[in-house]
Design a protein around this motif. Structure first.
Motif, PDB file in Angstrom:
ATOM      1  N   UNK A  58       1.397   0.221 -10.529  1.00  0.00           N
ATOM      2  CA  UNK A  58       0.122   0.833 -10.898  1.00  0.00           C
ATOM      3  C   UNK A  58      -0.939  -0.228 -11.171  1.00  0.00           C
ATOM      4  N   UNK A  59      -0.553  -1.495 -11.228  1.00  0.00           N
ATOM      5  CA  UNK A  59      -1.471  -2.582 -11.520  1.00  0.00           C
ATOM      6  C   UNK A  59      -1.979  -3.312 -10.281  1.00  0.00           C
ATOM      7  N   UNK A  60      -1.395  -3.030  -9.127  1.00  0.00           N
ATOM      8  CA  UNK A  60      -1.763  -3.737  -7.907  1.00  0.00           C
ATOM      9  C   UNK A  60      -1.602  -2.800  -6.721  1.00  0.00           C
ATOM     10  N   UNK A  61      -2.444  -2.960  -5.707  1.00  0.00           N
ATOM     11  CA  UNK A  61      -2.344  -2.107  -4.517  1.00  0.00           C
ATOM     12  C   UNK A  61      -1.157  -2.505  -3.644  1.00  0.00           C
ATOM     13  N   UNK A  62      -0.664  -3.720  -3.805  1.00  0.00           N
ATOM     14  CA  UNK A  62       0.481  -4.203  -3.036  1.00  0.00           C
ATOM     15  C   UNK A  62       1.757  -3.957  -3.833  1.00  0.00           C
ATOM     16  N   UNK A  83       6.584  -3.035   3.215  1.00  0.00           N
ATOM     17  CA  UNK A  83       5.749  -2.174   4.068  1.00  0.00           C
ATOM     18  C   UNK A  83       6.162  -0.704   3.972  1.00  0.00           C
ATOM     19  N   UNK A  84       7.466  -0.447   3.863  1.00  0.00           N
ATOM     20  CA  UNK A  84       7.919   0.943   3.742  1.00  0.00           C
ATOM     21  C   UNK A  84       7.549   1.531   2.382  1.00  0.00           C
ATOM     22  N   UNK A  85       7.619   0.736   1.320  1.00  0.00           N
ATOM     23  CA  UNK A  85       7.218   1.218  -0.005  1.00  0.00           C
ATOM     24  C   UNK A  85       5.731   1.546  -0.017  1.00  0.00           C
ATOM     25  N   UNK A  86       4.945   0.706   0.619  1.00  0.00           N
ATOM     26  CA  UNK A  86       3.502   0.943   0.678  1.00  0.00           C
ATOM     27  C   UNK A  86       3.202   2.219   1.463  1.00  0.00           C
TER      28      UNK A  86
END
Length: 124
Positions: A58-62, A83-86
């Motif tokens: 929740x603190x970073x877009x990555x 990449x799959x988590x994103x």
């Protein structure tokens, strides 16, 4: 206690397997859907040589990602998990057990995973 309270309802681990011949190599995929995430194993023979995990923050877009098992110089499972988590917004465990010498194979494998995600989102 009801079955919903003790986690019995909807929390079952489900398994989804698929295979494809990619660049003249048989590649097998094994997905275990978990509560809030999934485990993806990719390989051509029954080996678990590495394991990476990635989760959104929740603190970073990555998403955050870490190699749990295997050679730290091989970033393939780590980057695939990230990449799959994103893409899925879920916690993802990845074990990638194919030769990493062929980058074209890695791209084709990832494209096959994305196609399966689009065709069967309920399995992930």
């Amino acid at each position: 206690m009801s079955s919903a309270e003790n986690g019995a309802c909807g929390d079952a681990i489900t398994v989804h397997n698929f295979s494809e011949k990619i660049s003249e190599q048989a590649v097998h995929f094994h997905v275990m859907k978990l509560n809030g995430g999934f485990f993806l194993w990719v390989g051509s023979s029954p080996v678990l040589s590495n394991l990476a995990v990635s989760i959104n923050s929740k603190y970073d877009s990555m998403p955050l990602s870490s190699l749990v098992l295997g050679d730290a110089s091989d970033m393939t499972p780590n980057s695939l998990a990230l990449r799959l988590a994103k893409k899925t917004k879920k916690q993802v465990f990845v074990s990638y057990n194919l030769p990493t010498t062929n980058s074209n194979l890695s791209i084709l494998v990832e494209n096959r995973i994305k196609k399966e995600l689009e065709d069967h989102p309920d399995k992930f």
